[in-house]
Design a protein around this motif. Structure first.
Motif, PDB file in Angstrom:
ATOM      1  N   LEU B  27      34.718  74.335  65.568  1.00  0.00           N
ATOM      2  CA  LEU B  27      34.388  72.966  65.151  1.00  0.00           C
ATOM      3  C   LEU B  27      32.883  72.785  65.036  1.00  0.00           C
ATOM      4  O   LEU B  27      32.374  72.264  64.031  1.00  0.00           O
ATOM      5  CB  LEU B  27      34.951  71.956  66.158  1.00  0.00           C
ATOM      6  CG  LEU B  27      34.524  70.506  65.940  1.00  0.00           C
ATOM      7  CD1 LEU B  27      35.159  69.937  64.681  1.00  0.00           C
ATOM      8  CD2 LEU B  27      34.896  69.639  67.140  1.00  0.00           C
ATOM      9  N   GLU B  31      30.733  71.746  61.761  1.00  0.00           N
ATOM     10  CA  GLU B  31      30.074  70.442  61.664  1.00  0.00           C
ATOM     11  C   GLU B  31      28.564  70.542  61.497  1.00  0.00           C
ATOM     12  O   GLU B  31      27.960  69.740  60.788  1.00  0.00           O
ATOM     13  CB  GLU B  31      30.419  69.582  62.880  1.00  0.00           C
ATOM     14  CG  GLU B  31      31.874  69.130  62.919  1.00  0.00           C
ATOM     15  CD  GLU B  31      32.170  68.069  61.860  1.00  0.00           C
ATOM     16  OE1 GLU B  31      31.220  67.450  61.358  1.00  0.00           O
ATOM     17  OE2 GLU B  31      33.357  67.865  61.545  1.00  0.00           O
ATOM     18  N   ASP B  39      33.528  63.129  70.603  1.00  0.00           N
ATOM     19  CA  ASP B  39      33.696  63.542  69.201  1.00  0.00           C
ATOM     20  C   ASP B  39      34.543  64.809  69.127  1.00  0.00           C
ATOM     21  O   ASP B  39      35.436  64.931  68.287  1.00  0.00           O
ATOM     22  CB  ASP B  39      32.334  63.831  68.544  1.00  0.00           C
ATOM     23  CG  ASP B  39      31.461  62.592  68.438  1.00  0.00           C
ATOM     24  OD1 ASP B  39      32.025  61.478  68.372  1.00  0.00           O
ATOM     25  OD2 ASP B  39      30.230  62.745  68.425  1.00  0.00           O
ATOM     26  N   ALA B  43      38.161  65.241  67.342  1.00  0.00           N
ATOM     27  CA  ALA B  43      38.318  66.174  66.225  1.00  0.00           C
ATOM     28  C   ALA B  43      39.402  67.203  66.498  1.00  0.00           C
ATOM     29  O   ALA B  43      40.062  67.677  65.572  1.00  0.00           O
ATOM     30  CB  ALA B  43      36.985  66.860  65.943  1.00  0.00           C
TER      31      ALA B  43
END
Lengths: 139, 139
Positions: B27, B31, B39, B43
């Motif tokens: 992730l 990102e 967050d 996600a």
DNA sequence: GAGTAAATCGTAGTCATTCCGAATTGGAAA
DNA sequence: TTTCCAATTCGGAATGACTACGATTTACTC
């Protein structure tokens, strides 16, 4: 900024003069370094045992908004100190032992705005952490 | 740093390869901006609904300690992003709208060390906040 | 495949900060 | 000076980020 200037500013912005506000500002004038809300409560516990946390937090935030105080975020806490308004734009060295601060006139923002021409720049933070001369020898 | 390098680093430091760690690092690689623990949880909620907050916080902290991630404190939260290790020492512009970051090579620490000869300097923080070009026009 | 230390889960606890309703008070106006 | 009211404070409860911990599961070694 000193206590008297701060009280004037409060009055001019329509805030009332209360014992809590006087005590908080007198403390910050005396300490001349970053204090957390908890630090303020502890320091005032003896003379103002009934001052609630709400009062401390609310006033510190108000003072910061109206630029009586400078604010930073350090170690998961908001910290406040009297605004250094005799001098222009500046930053601080902060001693991680005793909290003493040292003004720094160095700031690279001119170069940054030149390097980022298509960005809107609203704010910046530049802080230096370490040990002041007193704490170097003491530690 | 990318996912594969991060997994190598984990192995070399004796950490195990787990689905949680893979998902978190994938992730953050994708990102390429500062994310909070919250967050990350959001996600990953769909594909990893059972990942506990303990796991997220513990791993983000570990990754930060071993320099797989960079960390900052913003808006009362710890935030993490992949470490930019292709380049030397650097700082970031951070867009307050979308979180996008832009690398800054400018750093005034040489001047600071010269200005504070009798201080021990351990660390410093230089961050610039605003809106990136995309968010300028959008807002 | 079995054993073991590491990792994760679920949940409860901590700490800074904010919120809220009730009581108090500073300061303007009568 | 007294009255009055919005601003302020109090006390405590609520929030939200983060941490701690015992029980369970799992990645990796042999």
């Amino acid at each position: 900024m000193n206590f008297n200037l701060a009280m004037e500013k409060l009055k001019s912005e329509g805030f009332k003069r209360t014992p809590s506000r006087e005590a908080i500002l007198r403390l910050l004038e005396r300490e001349d370094r970053y204090l957390s809300a908890g630090d303020v409560r502890k320091a005032l516990a003896e003379k103002h045992p009934k001052m609630s946390q709400d009062t401390v937090y609310r006033n510190l935030s108000s003072f910061s908004e109206m630029k009586i105080l400078e604010e930073t975020e350090l170690g998961g806490e908001r910290k406040f100190r009297m605004h250094c308004d005799r001098h222009g734009h500046h930053h601080h060295f902060i001693c991680m032992e005793c909290g003493r601060t040292e003004k720094l006139d160095i700031c690279p923002m001119e170069q940054v705005t030149l390097a980022l021409p298509s960005f809107i720049i609203d704010d910046h933070k530049f802080e230096v952490y370490g040990q002041c001369p007193d704490c170097c020898t003491a530690g």
